[in-house]
Design a protein around this motif. Structure first.
Motif, PDB file in Angstrom:
ATOM      1  N   ASP A  96      10.813   1.768  -4.159  1.00  0.00           N
ATOM      2  CA  ASP A  96      10.862   0.650  -3.609  1.00  0.00           C
ATOM      3  C   ASP A  96      11.325  -0.506  -3.786  1.00  0.00           C
ATOM      4  O   ASP A  96      12.643  -1.461  -3.185  1.00  0.00           O
ATOM      5  N   LYS A 108       0.570  -1.804  -0.419  1.00  0.00           N
ATOM      6  CA  LYS A 108       0.170   0.334  -0.039  1.00  0.00           C
ATOM      7  C   LYS A 108       0.829   1.292  -0.001  1.00  0.00           C
ATOM      8  O   LYS A 108       0.743   1.759  -0.887  1.00  0.00           O
ATOM      9  N   ASP A 109       1.624   1.723   0.083  1.00  0.00           N
ATOM     10  CA  ASP A 109       2.408   2.376   1.003  1.00  0.00           C
ATOM     11  C   ASP A 109       3.731   2.688   1.137  1.00  0.00           C
ATOM     12  O   ASP A 109       4.287   3.438   0.982  1.00  0.00           O
ATOM     13  N   ALA A 110       4.242   1.394  -0.487  1.00  0.00           N
ATOM     14  CA  ALA A 110       5.469   1.754  -0.943  1.00  0.00           C
ATOM     15  C   ALA A 110       5.738   2.112  -2.037  1.00  0.00           C
ATOM     16  O   ALA A 110       4.813   3.055  -2.648  1.00  0.00           O
ATOM     17  N   THR A 111       6.574   2.734  -2.843  1.00  0.00           N
ATOM     18  CA  THR A 111       6.626   3.540  -4.569  1.00  0.00           C
ATOM     19  C   THR A 111       7.916   2.350  -5.019  1.00  0.00           C
ATOM     20  O   THR A 111       8.149   1.596  -4.611  1.00  0.00           O
ATOM     21  N   ARG A 118       4.777   1.291 -11.279  1.00  0.00           N
ATOM     22  CA  ARG A 118       4.138   1.503 -10.155  1.00  0.00           C
ATOM     23  C   ARG A 118       2.801   2.148 -10.473  1.00  0.00           C
ATOM     24  O   ARG A 118       2.866   3.361 -10.777  1.00  0.00           O
ATOM     25  N   THR A 141      -1.495  -3.751  -7.255  1.00  0.00           N
ATOM     26  CA  THR A 141      -0.766  -2.815  -6.160  1.00  0.00           C
ATOM     27  C   THR A 141      -2.389  -2.890  -5.027  1.00  0.00           C
ATOM     28  O   THR A 141      -3.349  -2.783  -5.023  1.00  0.00           O
ATOM     29  N   GLU A 142      -1.544  -2.867  -3.663  1.00  0.00           N
ATOM     30  CA  GLU A 142      -3.047  -3.138  -2.487  1.00  0.00           C
ATOM     31  C   GLU A 142      -3.357  -2.114  -2.493  1.00  0.00           C
ATOM     32  O   GLU A 142      -2.240  -0.607  -2.160  1.00  0.00           O
ATOM     33  N   ARG A 143      -4.224  -1.332  -2.026  1.00  0.00           N
ATOM     34  CA  ARG A 143      -4.958  -1.220  -2.155  1.00  0.00           C
ATOM     35  C   ARG A 143      -6.760  -1.070  -0.928  1.00  0.00           C
ATOM     36  O   ARG A 143      -6.762  -2.072  -0.935  1.00  0.00           O
TER      37      ARG A 143
END
Length: 135
Positions: free
Chosen positions: A66, A60-63, A92, A124-126
């Protein structure tokens, strides 16, 4: 009986000549087998690095950075000598993450340049609401 002995004398050195011609071909064949085994191994390294980068980049909070950093760590740990000059591309978006790792394979056979790559992709996780809306 003399012509028979003379015939045998003409074949002297034939085995040496055949070995001089056959041994380099056999050595080249052995080197090609090793080269393609190294390419197979490099493909597995690239795929592993891509999968590890995907796991790091899709949370969720990655870029994307990362994911690239994780791929570089994986490549440094496993394939720094096998997969030379690797490139890592992380794409991403809000819905989908794709990672591609590619590089040149170390040459066992001089003059033969081969490449290996690995790709991993996933959602992508959300966080969403039960109705399907996004928070």
């Amino acid at each position: 009986m003399k012509p028979f002995l003379h015939k045998w004398r003409d074949d002297r050195g034939a085995v040496s000549t055949q070995l001089v011609l056959v041994i380099p071909v056999l050595l080249l064949l052995a080197l090609l087998i090793v080269q393609f085994a190294v390419v197979w191994h490099a493909r597995h390294i690239a795929q592993y690095a891509a999968e590890r980068a995907l796991a790091a980049a899709r949370i969720k909070d990655a870029t994307a950075a990362d994911g690239r950093a994780q791929a570089r760590r994986s490549l440094a740990a496993l394939g720094s000598r096998i997969l030379t000059a690797p490139s890592v591309v992380v794409d991403r978006t809000a819905a989908h993450t794709t990672v591609r790792v590619a590089g040149a394979v170390i040459a066992v056979v001089p003059g033969l340049t081969l490449h290996a790559s690995g790709t991993a992709s996933g959602p992508t996780e959300r966080i969403t609401t039960p109705a399907g809306g996004r928070l």
